[in-house]
Design a protein around this motif. Structure first.
Motif, mmCIF file in Angstrom:
data_model
loop_
_atom_site.group_PDB
_atom_site.id
_atom_site.type_symbol
_atom_site.label_atom_id
_atom_site.label_comp_id
_atom_site.label_asym_id
_atom_site.label_seq_id
_atom_site.Cartn_x
_atom_site.Cartn_y
_atom_site.Cartn_z
ATOM 1 N N ALA A 27 0.840 -1.357 -0.228
ATOM 2 C CA ALA A 27 0.045 -0.068 0.014
ATOM 3 C C ALA A 27 0.914 1.291 0.100
ATOM 4 C CB ALA A 27 -1.180 -0.062 1.339
ATOM 5 N N LEU A 28 2.174 1.390 0.705
ATOM 6 C CA LEU A 28 2.882 2.262 0.936
ATOM 7 C C LEU A 28 3.537 2.548 -0.569
ATOM 8 C CD1 LEU A 28 3.116 4.487 3.061
ATOM 9 C CD2 LEU A 28 5.149 3.250 3.646
ATOM 10 N N PHE A 29 4.059 1.588 -1.161
ATOM 11 C CA PHE A 29 4.301 1.560 -2.454
ATOM 12 C C PHE A 29 3.662 2.193 -3.352
ATOM 13 C CE2 PHE A 29 5.010 -0.140 -6.721
ATOM 14 C CZ PHE A 29 6.325 -0.016 -6.801
ATOM 15 N N GLN A 30 2.279 1.868 -3.370
ATOM 16 C CA GLN A 30 1.289 2.032 -4.602
ATOM 17 C C GLN A 30 1.037 3.705 -4.088
ATOM 18 O OE1 GLN A 30 -2.092 -0.356 -4.836
ATOM 19 N NE2 GLN A 30 -3.468 1.324 -5.447
ATOM 20 N N ALA A 74 3.768 5.104 9.399
ATOM 21 C CA ALA A 74 4.470 5.303 8.621
ATOM 22 C C ALA A 74 4.635 6.707 7.822
ATOM 23 C CB ALA A 74 4.435 4.250 7.355
ATOM 24 N N VAL A 75 3.120 7.178 7.387
ATOM 25 C CA VAL A 75 3.052 8.454 6.828
ATOM 26 C C VAL A 75 3.212 9.602 7.913
ATOM 27 C CG1 VAL A 75 1.230 10.024 6.060
ATOM 28 C CG2 VAL A 75 1.458 7.589 5.235
ATOM 29 N N PRO A 94 21.292 7.218 0.233
ATOM 30 C CA PRO A 94 20.242 7.828 1.031
ATOM 31 C C PRO A 94 19.018 7.191 0.705
ATOM 32 C CG PRO A 94 20.845 9.516 -0.418
ATOM 33 C CD PRO A 94 21.733 8.352 -0.615
ATOM 34 N N ILE A 95 17.878 7.152 1.658
ATOM 35 C CA ILE A 95 16.704 6.541 1.316
ATOM 36 C C ILE A 95 15.853 6.977 0.026
ATOM 37 C CG2 ILE A 95 15.228 7.889 2.632
ATOM 38 C CD1 ILE A 95 13.892 5.139 3.316
ATOM 39 N N ALA A 96 16.153 8.115 -0.550
ATOM 40 C CA ALA A 96 15.432 8.701 -1.962
ATOM 41 C C ALA A 96 16.001 7.979 -2.977
ATOM 42 C CB ALA A 96 15.745 10.290 -1.511
ATOM 43 N N ARG A 97 17.454 7.360 -2.742
ATOM 44 C CA ARG A 97 17.829 6.770 -3.879
ATOM 45 C C ARG A 97 17.672 5.223 -4.031
ATOM 46 N NH1 ARG A 97 23.795 8.233 -4.921
ATOM 47 N NH2 ARG A 97 23.423 6.818 -6.911
ATOM 48 N N ILE A 98 17.062 4.492 -2.906
ATOM 49 C CA ILE A 98 16.870 3.285 -3.017
ATOM 50 C C ILE A 98 15.810 2.709 -3.864
ATOM 51 C CG2 ILE A 98 18.468 2.903 -1.021
ATOM 52 C CD1 ILE A 98 15.606 2.189 0.514
ATOM 53 N N ASP A 99 15.550 1.380 -4.193
ATOM 54 C CA ASP A 99 14.328 0.970 -4.814
ATOM 55 C C ASP A 99 13.080 1.488 -3.916
ATOM 56 O OD1 ASP A 99 13.411 -1.548 -6.712
ATOM 57 O OD2 ASP A 99 12.395 -1.618 -4.827
ATOM 58 N N PRO A 100 12.021 1.686 -4.719
ATOM 59 C CA PRO A 100 10.759 2.105 -3.993
ATOM 60 C C PRO A 100 10.208 0.999 -3.208
ATOM 61 C CG PRO A 100 10.590 2.603 -6.520
ATOM 62 C CD PRO A 100 11.979 1.938 -6.443
ATOM 63 N N THR A 101 10.200 -0.301 -3.418
ATOM 64 C CA THR A 101 9.901 -1.271 -2.590
ATOM 65 C C THR A 101 10.351 -1.309 -1.335
ATOM 66 O OG1 THR A 101 9.148 -2.512 -4.787
ATOM 67 C CG2 THR A 101 9.304 -3.819 -2.548
ATOM 68 N N LEU A 102 11.826 -1.149 -1.471
ATOM 69 C CA LEU A 102 12.559 -1.232 -0.170
ATOM 70 C C LEU A 102 12.383 0.018 0.457
ATOM 71 C CD1 LEU A 102 16.163 -2.491 -1.398
ATOM 72 C CD2 LEU A 102 14.391 -3.829 0.003
ATOM 73 N N ARG A 103 12.241 1.126 -0.100
ATOM 74 C CA ARG A 103 11.838 2.390 0.659
ATOM 75 C C ARG A 103 10.585 2.178 1.610
ATOM 76 N NH1 ARG A 103 13.293 5.780 -3.056
ATOM 77 N NH2 ARG A 103 11.307 5.854 -4.078
ATOM 78 N N ALA A 104 9.544 1.490 0.872
ATOM 79 C CA ALA A 104 8.223 1.365 1.507
ATOM 80 C C ALA A 104 8.549 0.216 2.646
ATOM 81 C CB ALA A 104 7.376 0.893 0.512
ATOM 82 N N GLY A 110 10.019 0.676 10.252
ATOM 83 C CA GLY A 110 10.481 1.605 10.892
ATOM 84 C C GLY A 110 9.216 2.294 11.730
ATOM 85 N N ALA A 111 7.906 2.209 11.214
ATOM 86 C CA ALA A 111 6.731 2.654 12.043
ATOM 87 C C ALA A 111 6.527 1.477 13.010
ATOM 88 C CB ALA A 111 5.554 2.633 10.913
ATOM 89 N N GLU A 112 6.629 0.238 12.789
ATOM 90 C CA GLU A 112 6.454 -0.810 13.669
ATOM 91 C C GLU A 112 7.555 -0.712 14.909
ATOM 92 O OE1 GLU A 112 4.651 -5.216 14.300
ATOM 93 O OE2 GLU A 112 5.374 -4.562 12.216
#
Length: 160
Positions: A27-30, A74-75, A94-104, A110-112
């Protein structure tokens, strides 16, 4: 399996929590890819994913409360989660440069880690399994394990 009184077994509760984590990453990825709001994405997943049947295959039911909490946390805590994730990543990535699935995945994990009392080792194990589901043949699960271990030690040092 439910008991005669309708209660869920411990194993079924664990599977539902695992499914909620997987759905939260998806969902976060989407959300990132489509620009949908939190409310829109949560409603879509609850209506069309949880327990739905596609091509004869039934999707798992998920723990709805956990799913909602993970997405909302997470949001709401994204900036601090991203900072914590960045500290666990190699400086050049940095997180902005990694795969979007990994970022999600890192944002939901991290939220959990920061907003629940789930033991960090459980969180790490669950999200490494999710990484395996998305990246079966790659090095990503080991990478996820290393970054989440760093994040867990930073977020909950008393647990180690």
């Amino acid at each position: 399996m439910t008991s005669p009184d309708g209660a869920l077994s411990g194993n079924q509760k664990r599977r539902m929590r695992s499914a909620a984590r997987l759905y939260a990453v998806q969902a976060l990825f989407q959300m990132e890819q489509t620009g949908q709001s939190t409310r829109q994405i949560v409603n879509e997943f609850l209506e069309h994913r949880f327990g739905a049947t596609y091509d004869g295959s039934e999707m798992l039911d998920g723990d709805i409360a956990l799913f909602r909490k993970l997405i909302e946390d997470a949001v709401n805590w994204q900036a601090s989660i991203d900072q914590m994730t960045d500290r666990g990543l190699v400086a050049k990535w940095p997180i902005a440069r990694i795969d979007p699935t990994l970022r999600a995945l890192f944002r939901i994990a991290g939220a959990e880690l920061t907003q629940s009392d789930t033991p960090p080792k459980v969180v790490i194990s669950e999200f490494v399994e999710i990484a395996r589901a998305f990246f079966a043949d790659g090095r990503e699960p080991k990478f996820v394990n290393a970054v989440l271990d760093h994040m867990a030690h930073a977020a909950r040092p008393e647990a180690f």
